[in-house]
Scaffold this motif. Structure first.
Motif, PDB file in Angstrom:
ATOM      1  N   ASN A  48       0.849  -1.199   0.000  1.00  0.00           N
ATOM      2  CA  ASN A  48       0.000   0.000   0.000  1.00  0.00           C
ATOM      3  C   ASN A  48       0.880   1.243   0.000  1.00  0.00           C
ATOM      4  N   PRO A  49       1.015   1.928  -1.145  1.00  0.00           N
ATOM      5  CA  PRO A  49       1.898   3.089  -1.212  1.00  0.00           C
ATOM      6  C   PRO A  49       1.604   4.158  -0.167  1.00  0.00           C
ATOM      7  N   ALA A  50       0.346   4.290   0.267  1.00  0.00           N
ATOM      8  CA  ALA A  50       0.000   5.301   1.258  1.00  0.00           C
ATOM      9  C   ALA A  50       0.709   5.066   2.588  1.00  0.00           C
ATOM     10  N   GLU A  51       1.164   3.818   2.806  1.00  0.00           N
ATOM     11  CA  GLU A  51       1.792   3.478   4.081  1.00  0.00           C
ATOM     12  C   GLU A  51       3.314   3.558   4.038  1.00  0.00           C
ATOM     13  N   TYR A  52       3.877   3.965   2.861  1.00  0.00           N
ATOM     14  CA  TYR A  52       5.344   4.095   2.812  1.00  0.00           C
ATOM     15  C   TYR A  52       5.841   5.259   1.956  1.00  0.00           C
ATOM     16  N   ILE A  53       4.956   5.874   1.171  1.00  0.00           N
ATOM     17  CA  ILE A  53       5.403   6.816   0.155  1.00  0.00           C
ATOM     18  C   ILE A  53       6.052   8.075   0.740  1.00  0.00           C
ATOM     19  N   ARG A  54       5.714   8.436   1.988  1.00  0.00           N
ATOM     20  CA  ARG A  54       6.319   9.632   2.587  1.00  0.00           C
ATOM     21  C   ARG A  54       7.764   9.397   2.997  1.00  0.00           C
ATOM     22  N   GLY A  55       8.163   8.153   3.062  1.00  0.00           N
ATOM     23  CA  GLY A  55       9.567   7.791   3.186  1.00  0.00           C
ATOM     24  C   GLY A  55      10.267   8.242   4.443  1.00  0.00           C
ATOM     25  N   PHE A  56      11.582   8.407   4.290  1.00  0.00           N
ATOM     26  CA  PHE A  56      12.462   8.742   5.409  1.00  0.00           C
ATOM     27  C   PHE A  56      13.187  10.049   5.067  1.00  0.00           C
ATOM     28  N   PRO A  57      12.543  11.204   5.347  1.00  0.00           N
ATOM     29  CA  PRO A  57      13.158  12.496   5.003  1.00  0.00           C
ATOM     30  C   PRO A  57      14.468  12.707   5.766  1.00  0.00           C
ATOM     31  N   TRP A  58      15.086  13.849   5.508  1.00  0.00           N
ATOM     32  CA  TRP A  58      16.430  14.144   6.018  1.00  0.00           C
ATOM     33  C   TRP A  58      16.591  13.798   7.495  1.00  0.00           C
ATOM     34  N   HIS A  59      17.631  13.030   7.777  1.00  0.00           N
ATOM     35  CA  HIS A  59      17.945  12.642   9.159  1.00  0.00           C
ATOM     36  C   HIS A  59      19.446  12.372   9.246  1.00  0.00           C
ATOM     37  N   PRO A  60      20.022  12.500  10.442  1.00  0.00           N
ATOM     38  CA  PRO A  60      21.467  12.320  10.588  1.00  0.00           C
ATOM     39  C   PRO A  60      21.849  10.865  10.837  1.00  0.00           C
ATOM     40  N   HIS A  61      23.081  10.511  10.489  1.00  0.00           N
ATOM     41  CA  HIS A  61      23.697   9.232  10.874  1.00  0.00           C
ATOM     42  C   HIS A  61      25.128   9.516  11.318  1.00  0.00           C
ATOM     43  N   ARG A  62      25.560   8.836  12.363  1.00  0.00           N
ATOM     44  CA  ARG A  62      26.964   8.884  12.761  1.00  0.00           C
ATOM     45  C   ARG A  62      27.318   7.594  13.501  1.00  0.00           C
ATOM     46  N   GLY A  63      28.534   7.108  13.273  1.00  0.00           N
ATOM     47  CA  GLY A  63      29.057   5.997  14.067  1.00  0.00           C
ATOM     48  C   GLY A  63      28.624   4.614  13.652  1.00  0.00           C
ATOM     49  N   ILE A  64      27.886   4.507  12.520  1.00  0.00           N
ATOM     50  CA  ILE A  64      27.377   3.205  12.097  1.00  0.00           C
ATOM     51  C   ILE A  64      27.516   3.052  10.581  1.00  0.00           C
ATOM     52  N   GLU A  65      27.187   1.843  10.114  1.00  0.00           N
ATOM     53  CA  GLU A  65      27.021   1.568   8.702  1.00  0.00           C
ATOM     54  C   GLU A  65      25.595   1.091   8.484  1.00  0.00           C
ATOM     55  N   THR A  66      24.934   1.587   7.446  1.00  0.00           N
ATOM     56  CA  THR A  66      23.584   1.134   7.129  1.00  0.00           C
ATOM     57  C   THR A  66      23.632   0.339   5.829  1.00  0.00           C
ATOM     58  N   ILE A  67      22.987  -0.822   5.851  1.00  0.00           N
ATOM     59  CA  ILE A  67      22.985  -1.724   4.709  1.00  0.00           C
ATOM     60  C   ILE A  67      21.546  -1.855   4.220  1.00  0.00           C
ATOM     61  N   THR A  68      21.273  -1.369   3.021  1.00  0.00           N
ATOM     62  CA  THR A  68      19.925  -1.397   2.462  1.00  0.00           C
ATOM     63  C   THR A  68      19.886  -2.372   1.293  1.00  0.00           C
ATOM     64  N   TYR A  69      18.971  -3.339   1.370  1.00  0.00           N
ATOM     65  CA  TYR A  69      18.841  -4.382   0.356  1.00  0.00           C
ATOM     66  C   TYR A  69      17.415  -4.332  -0.159  1.00  0.00           C
ATOM     67  N   VAL A  70      17.242  -4.035  -1.441  1.00  0.00           N
ATOM     68  CA  VAL A  70      15.918  -3.861  -2.034  1.00  0.00           C
ATOM     69  C   VAL A  70      15.527  -5.114  -2.813  1.00  0.00           C
ATOM     70  N   LEU A  71      14.309  -5.609  -2.564  1.00  0.00           N
ATOM     71  CA  LEU A  71      13.809  -6.776  -3.297  1.00  0.00           C
ATOM     72  C   LEU A  71      12.743  -6.404  -4.314  1.00  0.00           C
ATOM     73  N   ALA A  72      11.934  -5.376  -4.003  1.00  0.00           N
ATOM     74  CA  ALA A  72      10.888  -4.936  -4.920  1.00  0.00           C
ATOM     75  C   ALA A  72      10.718  -3.435  -4.777  1.00  0.00           C
ATOM     76  N   GLY A  73      10.371  -2.763  -5.875  1.00  0.00           N
ATOM     77  CA  GLY A  73      10.259  -1.321  -5.851  1.00  0.00           C
ATOM     78  C   GLY A  73      11.625  -0.662  -5.975  1.00  0.00           C
ATOM     79  N   THR A  74      11.679   0.641  -5.652  1.00  0.00           N
ATOM     80  CA  THR A  74      12.933   1.384  -5.722  1.00  0.00           C
ATOM     81  C   THR A  74      13.064   2.276  -4.491  1.00  0.00           C
ATOM     82  N   VAL A  75      14.290   2.663  -4.188  1.00  0.00           N
ATOM     83  CA  VAL A  75      14.556   3.620  -3.121  1.00  0.00           C
ATOM     84  C   VAL A  75      15.492   4.693  -3.684  1.00  0.00           C
ATOM     85  N   GLU A  76      15.015   5.928  -3.680  1.00  0.00           N
ATOM     86  CA  GLU A  76      15.841   7.053  -4.102  1.00  0.00           C
ATOM     87  C   GLU A  76      16.516   7.626  -2.867  1.00  0.00           C
ATOM     88  N   HIS A  77      17.817   7.822  -2.933  1.00  0.00           N
ATOM     89  CA  HIS A  77      18.530   8.324  -1.754  1.00  0.00           C
ATOM     90  C   HIS A  77      19.376   9.531  -2.117  1.00  0.00           C
TER      91      HIS A  77
END
Length: 303
Positions: A48-77
């Motif tokens: 249901n796009p209404a439940e994810y389309i607003r996404g993850f707007p600007w936010h900080p990261h420090r001290g870690i590594e993030t691993i994103t693995y996509v199986l369906a759809g797309t993620v613009e970063h």
């Protein structure tokens, strides 16, 4: 060879992140020692796009590594350093936040509105917390797949496995990150280095890691005819399995086969202090990061 026993098993918990994205948290924000060096994992799977389309707007990261693995759809970063990209089905991004970035991720479904992927957080040792940020964007076609005689297929994302090396390299915890598919009814043994912490996350099919002949079920909340019921789900779907020590994992696939992520890494064994996506070793370092966010010095010059 010694089979790793199962020391913990749980189901992913529904939660909401970003600007209202409904997802399932596999683990995180608890005792990090059980999965060290991995801190958190989310399963973002939604039709249901209404439940994810607003996404993850600007936010900080420090001290870690993030691993994103996509199986369906797309993620613009995109990020504060000017990096931009698009992850498609089968693609992976391994982002080393290091000293800090501002980052955003905006998911978009496929032609049917489906969005599915995982994000895993890996801790950085204190010596690398403030390292320069970097990206490793890997296309699906560049991820090797090795198929055994019984039909078991393994996508090798990171690390060495069955004679194949994953395309992601230079990661602090030297993780092995595998996408494993075992055919129906097959029993498989998979090597895992004795000195690593390891977990599996089942996201399709059924099976058991207890060296037994029948697939396990886990109690989950399901909606049936509009009513929430607590039932035993034999799919194994969204099940986390954390292993104890040993040098191999055994899996018995159920009638539909089983597909799971198998992830292992060297434990860092350092204190963990975190405030959302900022993970350091002490409260003082967290407070310093918050002050830098407020005064505009969070992003460090390239070094």
């Amino acid at each position: 060879m010694s089979i790793r026993p199962v020391k913990h098993m749980s189901t992913a918990t529904p939660t909401m992140e970003g600007a209202g994205v409904k997802l399932h948290r596999v683990f995180g924000f608890g005792d990090p020692s059980m999965t060290d060096p991995f801190l958190m994992m989310d399963d973002f799977r939604n039709d249901n796009p209404a439940e994810y389309i607003r996404g993850f707007p600007w936010h900080p990261h420090r001290g870690i590594e993030t691993i994103t693995y996509v199986l369906a759809g797309t993620v613009e970063h995109g990020d504060s350093l000017g990096n931009r990209g698009l992850l498609g089905a089968g693609d992976i991004q391994w982002m080393t936040a290091g000293s800090g970035i501002m980052h955003q991720e905006m998911p978009k479904g496929d032609f049917a509105g489906r969005m599915h992927g995982f994000q895993l957080w890996a801790n950085l040792p204190s010596s690398l917390k403030m390292t320069a940020p970097r990206y490793q964007d890997v296309k699906s076609a560049d991820i090797p797949v090795v198929v055994d005689d019984d039909g078991t297929a393994v996508r090798v994302i990171c690390g060495d496995f069955w004679g194949k090396a994953g395309p992601v390299d230079g990661v602090a915890a030297e993780p092995i990150y595998l996408d494993v598919s075992v055919p129906p009814g097959k029993k498989k043994r998979l090597p895992v280095d004795t000195y690593r912490n390891a977990f599996a996350y089942i996201f399709a099919g059924s099976g058991t890691f207890r060296d037994a002949s029948k697939p396990f079920g886990v109690r989950v909340e399901k909606e049936v005819n509009g009513e929430e019921l607590n039932i035993r789900d034999m799919s194994g779907n969204r099940t986390l399995v954390v292993f104890d020590s040993g040098d191999e994992v055994t899996v018995q696939a159920g009638d539909e086969g089983i597909r799971f992520l198998l992830v292992s890494g060297k434990p860092i064994e350092e204190p963990v202090a975190w405030h959302g996506p900022i993970v350091m070793n002490s409260r003082e370092e967290i407070m310093q990061a918050m002050r830098e966010l407020q005064n505009g010095t969070f992003i460090k010059a390239a070094h």
